[in-house]
Design a protein around this motif. Structure first.
Motif, PDB file in Angstrom:
ATOM      1  N   UNK A 183       0.826  -1.210   0.000  1.00  0.00           N
ATOM      2  CA  UNK A 183       0.000   0.000   0.000  1.00  0.00           C
ATOM      3  C   UNK A 183       0.860   1.260   0.000  1.00  0.00           C
ATOM      4  N   UNK A 184       1.935   1.229   0.781  1.00  0.00           N
ATOM      5  CA  UNK A 184       2.821   2.395   0.837  1.00  0.00           C
ATOM      6  C   UNK A 184       3.566   2.604  -0.473  1.00  0.00           C
ATOM      7  N   UNK A 185       3.754   1.523  -1.240  1.00  0.00           N
ATOM      8  CA  UNK A 185       4.466   1.638  -2.516  1.00  0.00           C
ATOM      9  C   UNK A 185       3.692   2.471  -3.532  1.00  0.00           C
ATOM     10  N   UNK A 186       2.389   2.622  -3.334  1.00  0.00           N
ATOM     11  CA  UNK A 186       1.570   3.437  -4.231  1.00  0.00           C
ATOM     12  C   UNK A 186       1.788   4.935  -4.001  1.00  0.00           C
ATOM     13  N   UNK A 187       2.407   5.268  -2.864  1.00  0.00           N
ATOM     14  CA  UNK A 187       2.628   6.681  -2.583  1.00  0.00           C
ATOM     15  C   UNK A 187       3.669   7.237  -3.561  1.00  0.00           C
TER      16      UNK A 187
END
Length: 382
Positions: free
Chosen positions: A76-80
């Motif tokens: 999920x954080x990789x989408x930032x």
């Protein structure tokens, strides 16, 4: 509802993004214009971080508690996707001219998009662009397909091609599909008129003694003119006894002075314009630095580094006027535009230049393109 995407702007030291930071949003699609801010290096870094996180979570995707795993949090954080505004602005200035030169009808919506974006960027001394696209991923659930769609939009700006005409034409006909929904920063927008008044360039005020000296000379000239006119009137009347001839002679000095002022004023204006144009030419890059951009129906004056002047009777004009020296563009006629140029180190502060366009180009589109690039290079926006 739908799958929404967001373009937000925050300060570099802000971790939390809320809705007031959102500049644009879409519902169920990606806005093509956002990706003029994305370089290939930025996209490649984003792709790598997303695929690396996907490789760790993919083996667990069938588990019912997958969203509780630390690998899911990392995914999920990789989408930032965060891009420092300095990098985004640099890419913007590289991407936009080529596309607007080839597809002039995009100029008006792109200018509108930049004006809205500026209301957010100008709030921060060190702004950061956030692209929140994770909900769009839900359409496929496959990061490879998701990244392929993004790559197509990045390529639109970095490699313009005639085959893109239908894509851009469809977007230009619907501003929402090109830019997303505009959400200007309202507090900033409300303060714009007052701030605009504050940033007007200060007028140079001559010293008070200079004003008094100029006024004294002016009064002296008036008295001398009155004495000369009266002397001529009485001399002619005494010698000729002709009233109308005496009156004519009374006005001759005034007419001569008025005529002299008109001629001198024209010479001064012409000299100032030539000096300003000479300054502009000295400050411009050499002619061999001009990067010509061919649009698909002829030649466009929009360049990466500035506006080409083309053939001109004024030999003092450079081949290219840098974007930083252009203050504003306006439409004079359907194929003629006026550029207001900053003329530094010159007796006049600005210089108007009239440019005739190719007959296939609409002056309104070119003016929008020029003003968009002027904004992109503005110090308060950069």
């Amino acid at each position: 509802m739908g799958n929404r995407t967001f373009l937000s702007v925050t300060s570099a030291d802000t971790d939390w993004i809320d809705y007031e930071n959102t500049a644009f949003e879409t519902n169920n699609f990606l806005a093509p214009v956002w990706f003029c801010l994305v370089s290939q290096d930025q996209f490649q870094r984003y792709s790598r971080q997303l695929m690396q996180a996907w490789s760790k979570i993919q083996p667990h995707m069938d588990q019912p508690d997958v969203e509780d795993l630390p690998e899911w949090k990392q995914f999920s954080e990789a989408f930032q996707w965060q891009i420092p505004w300095a990098d985004a602005a640099e890419q913007l200035r590289l991407s936009v001219p080529g596309t607007l030169a080839r597809f002039p009808s995009l100029a008006t919506p792109v200018q509108e998009w930049l004006e809205t974006l500026s209301t957010h960027v100008q709030r921060y001394s060190s702004a950061v662009i956030h692209l929140e696209l994770s909900q769009y991923f839900s359409f496929t659930g496959d990061p490879a397909l998701y990244l392929r769609d993004i790559q197509e939009y990045v390529t639109l700006w970095q490699s313009p091609h005639p085959s893109q005409e239908k894509v851009w034409q469809g977007a230009a006909d619907n501003f929402y599909m090109l830019n997303g929904e505009h959400l200007p920063w309202r507090e900033r927008a409300a303060a714009q008129p007052e701030q605009a008044a504050d940033i007007q360039p200060a007028q140079s005020v001559p010293p008070a003694s200079g004003k008094r000296q100029s006024k004294w000379r002016q009064e002296l000239y008036i008295w001398l003119l009155a004495i000369l006119s009266a002397a001529l009137f009485f001399t002619v009347y005494i010698k000729t006894s002709s009233g109308w001839l005496a009156v004519l002679c009374f006005f001759i000095p005034s007419l001569c002075i008025v005529w002299w002022n008109i001629i001198n004023g024209r010479k001064q204006t012409s000299r100032h314009q030539l000096e300003a144009a000479g300054t502009l030419k000295r400050n411009s890059p050499p002619s061999d630095a001009v990067l010509r951009i061919e649009y698909f129906a002829g030649h466009s004056p929009i360049g990466v580094d500035g506006m080409e002047t083309g053939p001109s009777e004024d030999k003092a004009l450079p081949d290219l006027i840098p974007w930083l020296q252009i203050l504003q563009a306006t439409v004079l006629s359907s194929h003629v535009v006026e550029l207001i140029i900053s003329a530094n180190h010159s007796p006049v502060s600005t210089l108007p230049i009239h440019l005739k366009l190719d007959e296939q180009l609409d002056a309104k589109d070119i003016v929008s393109a020029v003003n968009a690039m002027v904004l992109a290079h503005d110090k308060t926006f950069v």
